[in-house]
Design a protein around this motif. Sequence first.
Motif, mmCIF file in Angstrom:
data_model
loop_
_atom_site.group_PDB
_atom_site.id
_atom_site.type_symbol
_atom_site.label_atom_id
_atom_site.label_comp_id
_atom_site.label_asym_id
_atom_site.label_seq_id
_atom_site.Cartn_x
_atom_site.Cartn_y
_atom_site.Cartn_z
ATOM 1 N N TYR A 24 32.847 -4.317 -5.663
ATOM 2 C CA TYR A 24 33.003 -2.988 -5.678
ATOM 3 C C TYR A 24 33.542 -2.733 -6.383
ATOM 4 O O TYR A 24 34.775 -2.586 -6.750
ATOM 5 N N THR A 30 30.686 -8.775 -9.649
ATOM 6 C CA THR A 30 30.107 -7.963 -8.169
ATOM 7 C C THR A 30 30.747 -8.021 -7.013
ATOM 8 O O THR A 30 30.888 -7.073 -6.549
ATOM 9 N N SER A 58 27.632 -2.234 -8.568
ATOM 10 C CA SER A 58 28.004 -3.970 -8.488
ATOM 11 C C SER A 58 27.435 -4.498 -8.126
ATOM 12 O O SER A 58 25.741 -3.913 -7.626
#
Length: 147
Positions: free
Chosen positions: A70, A68, A44
């Motif tokens: 996870y 972004t 990420s």
Amino acid sequence: MAISAITEQLLAAKKAKGVSFTDLETLLGRDEVWIAAVLYLQASASEEEAQKLVEALGLGSEFVEVLTQYPLKGSLEPTIPTDPLIYRFYEIMQVYGMPIKAVVHEKFGDGIMSAIDFTLDVEKEEDPKGDRVKVIMCGKFLPYKKW
């Protein structure tokens, strides 16, 4: 090996822009292998890194949120990989996995190499007999805890 629709869009945009992973490395100040992991949704990015990537690829801001998040790590199917390059890494571990483990244990003790505190570099080594692929893995040693 299934590639997500999002990864397909990211890679198509990268190709359309004519941008290499090395170009993205220069832009972000991050290693090209790590950047590839982000595009394959195996790592990420920070908000700033994702924004730079999305702009470089000419994509909409909706991709920032995706990059972004996870990730769910591990994209290989539970079967033996059939892609020749990926299969060779599988074959290397089948042949040299236990010997590598034995040497690591002899040098460090009982433990593992971290895949979290880890770097991986791919280098091209020119050779008159045929160029060589040099893969350098560097992970922190983590000893098994006794209790």
